[in-house]
Design an enzyme around this catalytic site. Structure first.
Site, short mmCIF file in Angstrom:
data_model
loop_
_atom_site.label_atom_id
_atom_site.label_comp_id
_atom_site.label_asym_id
_atom_site.label_seq_id
_atom_site.Cartn_x
_atom_site.Cartn_y
_atom_site.Cartn_z
N LYS A 277 0.85 -1.18 0.00
CA LYS A 277 0.00 0.00 0.00
C LYS A 277 0.89 1.24 0.00
CE LYS A 277 -4.35 1.51 1.97
NZ LYS A 277 -5.57 1.07 2.63
N GLU A 360 -20.54 -4.26 8.73
CA GLU A 360 -21.40 -3.50 9.61
C GLU A 360 -22.47 -4.38 10.24
OE1 GLU A 360 -20.37 -2.64 6.57
OE2 GLU A 360 -19.14 -0.89 7.02
N ARG A 388 -25.87 -0.77 5.71
CA ARG A 388 -25.56 -2.18 5.51
C ARG A 388 -26.10 -3.08 6.63
NH1 ARG A 388 -21.12 -3.59 2.10
NH2 ARG A 388 -21.69 -2.67 0.13
N1 HTL Z 1 -17.63 0.01 4.98
C1 HTL Z 1 -18.10 -0.27 3.74
C2 HTL Z 1 -19.27 -1.17 3.57
N2 HTL Z 1 -17.53 0.25 2.67
C3 HTL Z 1 -16.47 1.07 2.80
N3 HTL Z 1 -15.95 1.57 1.67
C4 HTL Z 1 -15.94 1.38 4.06
C5 HTL Z 1 -16.57 0.82 5.13
C6 HTL Z 1 -14.80 2.34 4.26
N4 HTL Z 1 -13.60 1.96 3.52
C7 HTL Z 1 -13.16 2.58 2.36
S1 HTL Z 1 -11.75 1.86 1.80
C8 HTL Z 1 -11.69 0.77 3.11
C9 HTL Z 1 -12.77 0.96 3.97
C10 HTL Z 1 -12.96 0.22 5.21
C11 HTL Z 1 -10.56 -0.22 3.25
C12 HTL Z 1 -10.57 -1.20 2.16
O1 HTL Z 1 -9.49 -2.08 2.34
P1 HTL Z 1 -9.03 -2.98 1.13
O2 HTL Z 1 -8.38 -1.94 0.10
O3 HTL Z 1 -8.01 -3.91 1.63
O4 HTL Z 1 -10.21 -3.57 0.47
P2 HTL Z 1 -7.00 -1.13 0.22
O5 HTL Z 1 -7.35 0.28 0.60
O6 HTL Z 1 -6.42 -1.19 -1.14
O7 HTL Z 1 -6.13 -1.79 1.23
C13 HTL Z 1 -13.74 3.69 1.66
O8 HTL Z 1 -14.76 4.22 2.03
C14 HTL Z 1 -13.09 4.23 0.45
#
Ligand code: HTL
Ligand code: MG
Length: 615
Positions: A277, A360, A388
């Site tokens: 990352k 959630e 959700r």
């Molecule tokens: N809950 C839900 C249902 N959707 C989102 N988007 C979030 C919370 C908040 N959120 C993000 S990005 C992210 C979260 C928790 C982390 C995603 O981790 P992943 O990707 O490993 O999938 P990475 O960033 O490349 O490591 C946003 O709101 C943008």
């Protein structure tokens, strides 16, 4: 610049490996340049550059469908799919979205923003493809964080059963926004160790033994330790998926090579790709949590900026203090430790803190379990993500009137994240639920008063507050407010503005010192302060809220007046029945007519034109 020659993914097919590698660096610079200007999901997008280039080199979008889960990591995808000229408008009003969006480009296979949807969507697409007799590839790219979501896991279960042809790319950077959580994540780490052991073993046979017998011994021991893992069954196989990996997600050549092979396979395949990352930008690699979604910064001298004291921090400080006094308090976050202001709490009360991952539904139902056995759980959750867990709120919490407090952050318009993230539905979907009470504080002290009281009530309470800064409340101060009672902040003689939450500030600004206009902090929505409402019904009423007009606070006021048989002149201000895209919060509030200017205009329409002129 190589990027100058790339107007669509097909142009990638002409490039040499060296040119593609140069392109990756150009794309990184562009991502850094534009997020420095506009803010945005920097670290996630930097980590996915090679993966995205390899996908677009091997597959043929838009015929082949490439789905990005959440869609926040897809900036490189935007840059190579004909949006480089508009990329500087990222997340700006009228500009391109920070997520993938079907209506924005034929190359965006899904509209996303919320996590964990891509696998079910991919399954749907594969089913549609086969039923319609079409032939294309369906590729879903999902992060290790997004894979903690129940929807993704449940979709995998069905994908394994149906055996439709599709490729799932697990983009594993060991991070959600915070460090990723969950058993699968631990397993991914073990797989990475296994890979390391195997690589070392190969290397060891040829070179290591000669250079360093000690190091070779170490590898041997690591292998011994990893033996258990080596022989354990891979859960993806158990699920009916072909598992391949882990592979280096920054090795463009290797990625293209393997994708080319996977293309020919039938059935569902999961390719485990390991990425870093923030890749290629030192500060972001070193602190991917801050640089996950920073506001603007100086690209030459990237520094963390303090965004001021937020409502989230006010909440975090309040619960941290409260938990010292209330041993049964327990805080749950679905993957939003930083965003919800819970870093301090998680350090001071680690045993009464839980990050369940991006689920959630599990957050809410775990809270129900805690509440059933005597704890006092608080679910810290963004308004948009509580969507959700609606059934869990009703079925697991409200029916038995369980004492679960919902601390609803980012309520109202949130700005640059746009339509997927605005928290503008929570009042409507919560106020119809019996037993559940709803409040919105005007400042950090009132938040403390509400939190403290909510924990004593013995039933579910939702407290909503906006994405904004707020004045810090002094430590140790815990005021009391009469539960369920509104507060007249300014007296008036002709009209009262009833403001719920954040819009109180706008109401006061609009009222100015006009003696005819009163302002009420209508801090409790459920139950409504009917006693005061009855009194105020002698005047004209103007309600205002940062929420959909339909089903919101104003609706609640109208319903109460109707039930009481009262018919004052009432005007309701709130968001109209449409989606708002990304933009700044003040600008979107202006468009919705809920800011001071909008309130003045409404007052003028109610016959108080002078107020308008004075302003
Ligand atoms: N809950 C839900 C249902 N959707 C989102 N988007 C979030 C919370 C908040 N959120 C993000 S990005 C992210 C979260 C928790 C982390 C995603 O981790 P992943 O990707 O490993 O999938 P990475 O960033 O490349 O490591 C946003 O709101 C943008
Ligand atoms: Mg991740």
């Amino acid at each position: 610049m190589v990027l100058d020659r790339v107007n669509s993914p097909e142009d990638l097919k002409q490039l040499s490996l060296e040119e593609l590698q140069a392109l990756a660096e150009e794309i990184r610079s562009e991502i850094i340049r534009v997020t420095a200007q506009n803010g945005g999901h920097l670290a996630s997008s930097l980590g996915a550059v090679e993966l995205i280039l390899a996908l677009h080199r091997v597959f043929h979008s838009p015929k082949d469908r490439i789905l990005f889960d959440v869609g926040h990591q897809a900036y490189a995808h935007k840059l190579v799919t004909g949006r480089k000229d508009r990329f500087h408008t990222l997340r700006q009003e009228g500009g391109i979205s920070g997520f993938t969006k079907v209506s924005e480009s034929e190359h965006d296979a899904i509209t996303a923003g919320h996590a964990s949807t891509s696998l079910a969507q991919a399954l749907g697409m594969a089913l549609a493809r086969d039923l319609l007799g079409e032939d294309y590839h369906v590729v879903a790219v999902i992060g290790d964080g997004a894979l903690t979501g129940g929807m993704a896991l449940a979709a995998l279960n069905k994908i394994g059963e149906l055996q439709k042809r599709m490729l799932i790319i697990l983009n594993d950077n060991e991070m959600s926004i915070s460090e990723n959580v969950g058993a699968l994540n631990k397993y991914f780490k073990e797989l990475q160790i296994r890979k390391w052991v195997q690589d070392m073993e190969k290397l060891g046979r040829s070179v290591l033994e000669r250079i360093s017998p000690q190091l070779f011994g170490l590898v041997d021991r690591a292998k011994e330790a990893a033996k258990l893992i080596l022989h354990q069954e891979n859960p993806f196989y158990a699920w009916g998926l072909r598992y391949i990996g882990p592979v280096d997600g920054h090795d463009l050549k290797g990625l293209m090579h393997i994708l080319e092979h996977l293309k020919a396979l039938e059935g569902p395949t999961l390719l485990h790709v390991v990425t870093k990352k923030g890749k290629g930008y030192k500060v972001a690699e070193a602190d991917p949590i801050y640089w996950h979604g920073p506001p603007g910064f100086d690209p030459k001298k990237p520094e963390k900026v303090s965004k001021g004291y937020s409502w989230s921090q006010a909440f975090g400080d309040a619960v941290t203090e409260l938990a010292h006094r209330e041993p049964r308090l327990f805080v749950i976050t679905p993957a939003m430790r930083e965003g919800s202001g819970l870093v301090r709490y998680s350090l001071e009360h680690p045993e009464r803190y839980l990050d369940v991952g991006i689920c959630e539904d599990v957050a809410v139902t775990t809270a129900a379990g805690l509440a059933l056995r005597g704890m006092k759980p608080i679910v810290a959750i963004y308004s948009t993500f509580l969507q959700r867990a609606y059934d869990q709120v009703i079925h697991d919490v409200a029916i038995e009137n369980l004492p679960v407090v919902f601390a609803i952050d980012r309520a109202g318009i949130v700005g640059a994240d746009g339509a997927t993230h605005h928290g503008v539905f929570d009042i409507a979907y919560l106020r119809t639920v019996p037993n559940l009470q709803i409040a919105a504080p005007k400042d950090a002290l009132e938040l403390r008063a509400m939190l403290q009281k909510a924990l004593e009530l013995g039933g579910p309470v939702a407290i909503r507050y906006p994405r904004d800064n707020v004045e810090r409340a002094p430590e140790g101060v815990w005021p009391e407010i009469p539960w369920g009672k509104w507060e007249v902040v300014k007296e008036g003689t002709e009209v009262y503005i009833l403001a719920f939450g954040k819009t109180l500030r706008y109401a006061l600004e609009a009222a100015g010192d006009d003696p005819r206009v009163g302002v009420v902090n209508a801090r409790f929505l459920k139950p409504l302060d009917r006693e005061m409402l009855r009194e105020l019904a002698r005047y004209k009423l103007l309600t205002v809220e940062d929420h959909q007009r339909m089903g919101g606070f104003g609706s609640a006021v109208l319903e109460a007046l109707n039930e009481m048989g009262l018919k004052p002149e009432v005007k309701v201000l709130g968001l109209p029945d449409r989606f708002f895209e990304h933009g700044t919060i003040p600008s979107l509030h202006r468009q919705a007519g809920i800011d001071a200017e909008g309130i003045r205009k409404a007052l003028a329409e109610m016959g108080l034109a002078l107020v308008h002129e004075r302003a």
